[in-house]
Design a protein around this motif. Structure first.
Motif, PDB file in Angstrom:
ATOM      1  N   GLY A 274      -3.071  -7.578   4.397  1.00 34.61           N
ATOM      2  CA  GLY A 274      -2.944  -6.165   4.008  1.00 34.61           C
ATOM      3  C   GLY A 274      -2.859  -5.950   2.511  1.00 34.61           C
ATOM      4  N   GLY A 275      -3.437  -6.861   1.744  1.00 34.31           N
ATOM      5  CA  GLY A 275      -3.377  -6.744   0.288  1.00 34.31           C
ATOM      6  C   GLY A 275      -4.137  -5.518  -0.220  1.00 34.31           C
ATOM      7  N   ILE A 276      -3.756  -5.057  -1.407  1.00 36.46           N
ATOM      8  CA  ILE A 276      -4.419  -3.873  -1.963  1.00 36.46           C
ATOM      9  C   ILE A 276      -5.271  -4.297  -3.160  1.00 36.46           C
ATOM     10  CG2 ILE A 276      -2.705  -2.205  -1.189  1.00 36.46           C
ATOM     11  CD1 ILE A 276      -1.374  -2.360  -3.911  1.00 36.46           C
TER      12      ILE A 276
ATOM     13  N   ALA B 148       2.464   1.613  -3.377  1.00 35.90           N
ATOM     14  CA  ALA B 148       1.504   2.127  -4.365  1.00 35.90           C
ATOM     15  C   ALA B 148       1.385   3.650  -4.240  1.00 35.90           C
ATOM     16  CB  ALA B 148       0.147   1.464  -4.156  1.00 35.90           C
ATOM     17  N   LEU B 149       1.383   4.116  -3.003  1.00 34.04           N
ATOM     18  CA  LEU B 149       1.321   5.566  -2.768  1.00 34.04           C
ATOM     19  C   LEU B 149       2.582   6.247  -3.313  1.00 34.04           C
ATOM     20  CD1 LEU B 149      -0.455   7.729  -1.446  1.00 34.04           C
ATOM     21  CD2 LEU B 149       0.784   7.371   0.669  1.00 34.04           C
TER      22      LEU B 149
ATOM     23  N   ILE C 168      -2.109  12.230  -2.352  1.00 31.31           N
ATOM     24  CA  ILE C 168      -0.666  12.444  -2.274  1.00 31.31           C
ATOM     25  C   ILE C 168      -0.389  13.852  -1.778  1.00 31.31           C
ATOM     26  CG2 ILE C 168       0.024  10.744  -3.976  1.00 31.31           C
ATOM     27  CD1 ILE C 168      -0.034  12.899  -6.061  1.00 31.31           C
ATOM     28  N   LEU C 169       0.718  13.983  -1.078  1.00 29.83           N
ATOM     29  CA  LEU C 169       1.063  15.277  -0.497  1.00 29.83           C
ATOM     30  C   LEU C 169       2.440  15.680  -1.006  1.00 29.83           C
ATOM     31  CD1 LEU C 169      -0.033  17.346   1.607  1.00 29.83           C
ATOM     32  CD2 LEU C 169       1.410  16.201   3.263  1.00 29.83           C
ATOM     33  N   VAL C 170       2.461  16.291  -2.171  1.00 32.42           N
ATOM     34  CA  VAL C 170       3.726  16.771  -2.717  1.00 32.42           C
ATOM     35  C   VAL C 170       3.616  18.276  -2.902  1.00 32.42           C
ATOM     36  CG1 VAL C 170       5.308  16.708  -4.669  1.00 32.42           C
ATOM     37  CG2 VAL C 170       4.184  14.643  -3.920  1.00 32.42           C
TER      38      VAL C 170
ATOM     39  N   ALA D 221       0.837  -1.207   0.000  1.00 35.62           N
ATOM     40  CA  ALA D 221       0.000   0.000   0.000  1.00 35.62           C
ATOM     41  C   ALA D 221       0.873   1.259   0.000  1.00 35.62           C
ATOM     42  CB  ALA D 221      -0.924  -0.005   1.214  1.00 35.62           C
TER      43      ALA D 221
ATOM     44  N   ALA E 132       2.146   6.521  -6.983  1.00 39.47           N
ATOM     45  CA  ALA E 132       1.154   7.553  -7.310  1.00 39.47           C
ATOM     46  C   ALA E 132       1.731   8.955  -7.142  1.00 39.47           C
ATOM     47  CB  ALA E 132      -0.075   7.376  -6.426  1.00 39.47           C
ATOM     48  N   THR E 133       2.656   9.094  -6.175  1.00 41.96           N
ATOM     49  CA  THR E 133       3.226  10.409  -5.902  1.00 41.96           C
ATOM     50  C   THR E 133       3.999  10.953  -7.100  1.00 41.96           C
ATOM     51  OG1 THR E 133       3.427   9.710  -3.611  1.00 41.96           O
ATOM     52  CG2 THR E 133       4.602  11.691  -4.204  1.00 41.96           C
TER      53      THR E 133
ATOM     54  N   TYR F  64      -5.353   8.521  -5.176  1.00 41.62           N
ATOM     55  CA  TYR F  64      -4.526   8.526  -3.973  1.00 41.62           C
ATOM     56  C   TYR F  64      -4.380   9.954  -3.464  1.00 41.62           C
ATOM     57  CZ  TYR F  64      -3.017   3.676  -4.197  1.00 41.62           C
ATOM     58  OH  TYR F  64      -2.984   2.308  -4.158  1.00 41.62           O
TER      59      TYR F  64
END
Lengths: 165, 175
Positions: free
Chosen positions: B44-46, A40-41, B56-58, A37, A44-45, B54
């Motif tokens: 914990g599979g996705i 994957a994030l 995301i914090l960029v 997970a 995505a970033t 998602y």
């Protein structure tokens, strides 16, 4: 030029490069396998792949890294492993180059997830990945099975083959 | 046809290359199968295909200009031609700020509003000194870079942020 390709020292250098790359990939795949997970994030970033490709890549890529790393470590199908590594390194280099060009202030995600502030992407990251890409290509071209399963299996095959007189 | 024969790959090399590519594709397929199976079986599979974006914090790349640090006890900080800009939150600004300092709370996600930049530009100050929380990263330094990147000249930031500035103000006893 032919002399350069025939140089015996390549076998030693290729083996050292092989083991070095194996260590890097085995180290890099670990956190990705443990936490898909988070990986994957990380993918995505980068904001490059369409959403539907993010998770499949996060699920498959770490296992390819693990397999390629183990193959190089054991000297099994070394050229195939080097080819896979070169492909992955080319992909990583392009992704990081795009992120750097966009000016994204983010972590590489190579050896730890984005949650860690370590390893921020920069031109140094691109150079580092390029050098690993070159090493993978070097192994692909110059590995001559100096040590490993390929050599062992090759000997057995030769021993089992009928002698032609 | 007369002329130079095109360089051909030796059949043995070609065969070896084909075998290598085939091996690599087989490994790829095996890894895809193992990865998918492991992901399906683990707790914990996705999801194989992500449905929602998602979060995301960029930080988005904002224009960033050159700026330099200045010590809190530097006389230039306290000069009457200096505009002090407080990059901290409104609550922190309320608690303490040097007289005359204007509040422009720095937001790591949103760029500074153009009217705030115009406010600085129209202040007539000869120097802009920004101070923040003094953290790592320091909001004052971040705001100073952003302001400088938007064309404001002679922008500095207080090294260490508000704490040394408050101390320096206490020592000066005024302002």
């Amino acid at each position: 030029m032919r002399g350069f390709f025939d140089w015996r020292g390549h076998a030693i250098f290729a083996m050292a490069a092989r083991l070095y790359l194996a260590a890097i990939f085995l180290f890099a795949c670990w956190h990705k396998i443990l936490d898909p997970a988070a990986f994957a994030l990380d993918i995505a970033t980068y904001q490059i792949l369409p959403l539907y490709l993010v998770n499949p890549l996060a699920i498959v890529l770490p296992w390819v890294e693990l397999a390629a790393g183990l193959m190089l470590l054991l000297g099994f199908r070394t050229r195939a492993a080097a080819l896979l590594m070169a492909g992955m390194m080319a992909m990583f280099t392009v992704a990081i180059s795009i992120a750097v060009a966009k000016g994204l202030d983010m972590s590489c995600g190579c050896f730890a997830s984005q949650g860690s502030a370590d390893d921020p992407i920069s031109w140094h990251t691109i150079l580092r990945d390029l050098s690993w890409l070159l090493l993978a290509v070097y192994v692909f071209i110059f590995d001559r099975r100096p040590l490993g399963l390929d050599r062992l299996l090759g000997r057995r095959k030769n021993a089992a083959a009928p002698e032609i007189s | 046809m007369p002329g130079i024969a095109p360089a051909a790959i030796h059949p043995v090399h070609l065969q070896s290359l084909r075998a290598t590519v085939r091996d690599a594709l087989l490994v790829l397929a095996a890894c895809a199968a193992v990865g998918a199976a492991t992901n399906a079986l683990r707790p914990g599979g996705i999801a194989f295909v992500q449905r929602t974006e998602y979060e995301i914090l960029v930080p988005c790349p904002e224009g960033s200009g050159d700026t330099q640090a200045i010590q809190a006890d530097d006389p230039a900080v306290w000069d009457t031609r200096t505009l002090l800009v407080d990059a901290r939150s409104a609550a922190e600004h309320q608690r303490w700020h040097p007289t005359g300092a204007i509040a422009i709370p720095f937001d790591y996600l949103e760029p500074t509003a153009p009217e705030q930049v115009r406010r600085i530009a129209s202040s007539g100050a000869g120097r802009v000194v920004v101070f923040g929380d003094g953290g790592n990263p320091d909001s004052g330094e971040q705001l100073a870079r952003e302001i400088a990147g938007k064309g404001i000249r002679n922008v500095r930031f207080v090294e260490g942020g508000a704490p040394p500035l408050e101390k320096a103000a206490g020592l000066r006893g005024a302002r």
